[in-house]
Scaffold this active site. Structure first.
Site: not given
Length: 432
Positions: A113, A313
């Site tokens: 992440d 992201d």
């Protein structure tokens, strides 16, 4: 000392039936470590039975919505309100990597992440965790960190256990809450070992957003992989994600400055003091075809006070723009496609049931333009009967000031995070 690792990525195909892949049996060797999509044929987390294309899209949209609300809560510094969903969806990030933890090593498939820092893994006795856990009692190099450890000041909401010997932290993640003991042990990725790596040993979780076998944070905060391996990887990494329709699934994630592309365009990385670990960039305009669409400057401006701006992201699949930006892009896209009958599919409001010729869309950043071809803009059903623009505005129940450039729009580009020089690079690359 190794300064880079090549990871082969396996990306989820919306339009290809899940089948066995011989790459699943390949062992990690040297500096090569496989990375899988959570729903790939190689992943133990894929659905027990294949979903229809439409259900795939709707589930992905639901996960993206939960993630967008979570990211928005980070920049607003407010706790997240979990999104209720009729489906039982694992709302964790998109990719998992095989990591060996402890002595002797125990293997876990940890989610990566880019918008989080600290690593955390399920440990023995964890309430609400998956059945696969790290048995810390069997590792001779495991240790808990006390409340006086400097790392205890670097986690969210730290507290002490009754004896004062263990630092405990609590946080929200997506629609979940976690409680973990701050700990250290040896982390090994392929042949690269990092001793005394600080992470959270999960004791309790709620909700369905927690990656089943833990999370590896690639943000730029103090407890991220980049910060804890500065000597090894010098806070530099890049990835290239393949088109989801590619036949062989593979792309790469490369850690360290060695082997990174020389011919690449850069834009400055911006730092938001409200959330310094997120990778903000300065989006200054969007072009559809050859026309720069009319977006109010305030809709896309970087604003550290409010947390507004644009982030890159890895965990969101479809790009989300604040409403004024999305409406401007969508309306010009529809005008150029010139097909009267526009339909919708879930959160996508620009879908067609006839073949279309789509214009390119260009994201204009400071010092860098990124022009996306059709493969980065359109999703098509298995039979080709539905084609949708694969972007959307923020959901109605998310008061988002964030634009999120998501992983579908990053496919077949090398995305380089050069933190020491505070810049993000993008170059076209056929990742397959």
């Amino acid at each position: 000392m190794k300064t880079h690792i090549y990871f082969s990525l396996v990306f989820f195909l919306f339009s290809v039936a899940q089948g066995l892949n011989p790459k699943c049996e390949t062992q990690d060797q040297g500096s090569n470590l496989q990375v899988f999509h959570i729903y790939s044929p190689c992943s133990p987390f894929k659905p027990s039975k294949p979903l229809s294309w439409e259900e795939d899209v709707l589930q992905t949209q639901a996960k993206d919505q939960a993630r967008l609300q979570y990211l928005s809560s980070l920049v607003a510094k407010k706790s997240v309100v979990p999104i209720a969903s009729g489906r039982q969806i694992v709302q964790s990030p998109t990719y998992i990597v095989r990591a060996n933890i402890g002595t002797p090593p125990q293997t876990l498939l940890m989610a990566m992440d880019t918008s989080n820092d600290a690593a955390w893994i399920p440990c023995t006795g964890c309430l609400g965790c998956s059945s696969t856990v790290f048995d810390n009692a069997k590792s001779t190099t495991f240790q808990s960190l006390g409340c006086q450890a400097p790392q205890c000041k670097q986690v969210q909401n730290p507290s002490c256990d009754g004896s004062g010997n263990t630092c405990i932290f609590n946080m929200t993640y997506g629609g979940s809450t976690i409680a973990a003991n701050l700990s250290q042990d040896t982390f090994t990725l392929a042949n690269d070992s990092v001793s005394s790596y600080t992470f959270g040993c999960l004791q309790k979780t709620t909700g369905n957003s927690v990656p089943p076998q833990g999370l590896l944070g690639l943000g730029r905060g103090p407890l991220s992989l980049l910060s804890q391996t500065q000597d090894l990887y010098q806070s530099t990494f890049s990835y290239c994600l393949p088109n989801f329709r590619s036949a062989n699934f593979s792309g790469s994630l490369r850690l360290g400055p060695v082997g990174q592309p020389v011919r690449i365009k850069y834009t400055p990385l911006l730092k938001n003091p409200r959330r310094p670990s997120l990778y903000f960039v300065n989006l200054i305009g969007i072009r559809v075809g050859n026309k720069v669409v009319d977006i109010p400057p305030s809709a896309i401006a970087f604003n550290p006070t409010t947390g507004a701006g644009t982030i890159i992201d890895s965990g969101t699949v479809f790009t989300r723009l604040v409403e004024p930006a999305y409406v401007a892009v969508r309306d010009e896209f529809r005008r150029r496609v010139k097909v009267a009958n526009v339909t919708s599919l879930g959160g996508f409001d620009t879908c067609y049931t006839v073949p279309i010729v789509a214009p390119t869309i260009t994201f204009m950043f400071t010092s860098m333009n990124v022009t996306l071809p059709q493969d980065n803009l359109l999703i098509r059903s298995t039979a080709g009967s539905i084609t949708c623009l694969a972007m959307a505005s923020a959901p109605d129940n998310v008061n988002s000031v964030l634009n999120v450039i998501a992983n579908m729009q990053q496919q077949n580009h090398r995305i380089l995070f050069d933190v020491p020089n505070s810049r993000l690079g993008v170059a076209r690359e056929l990742c397959t």
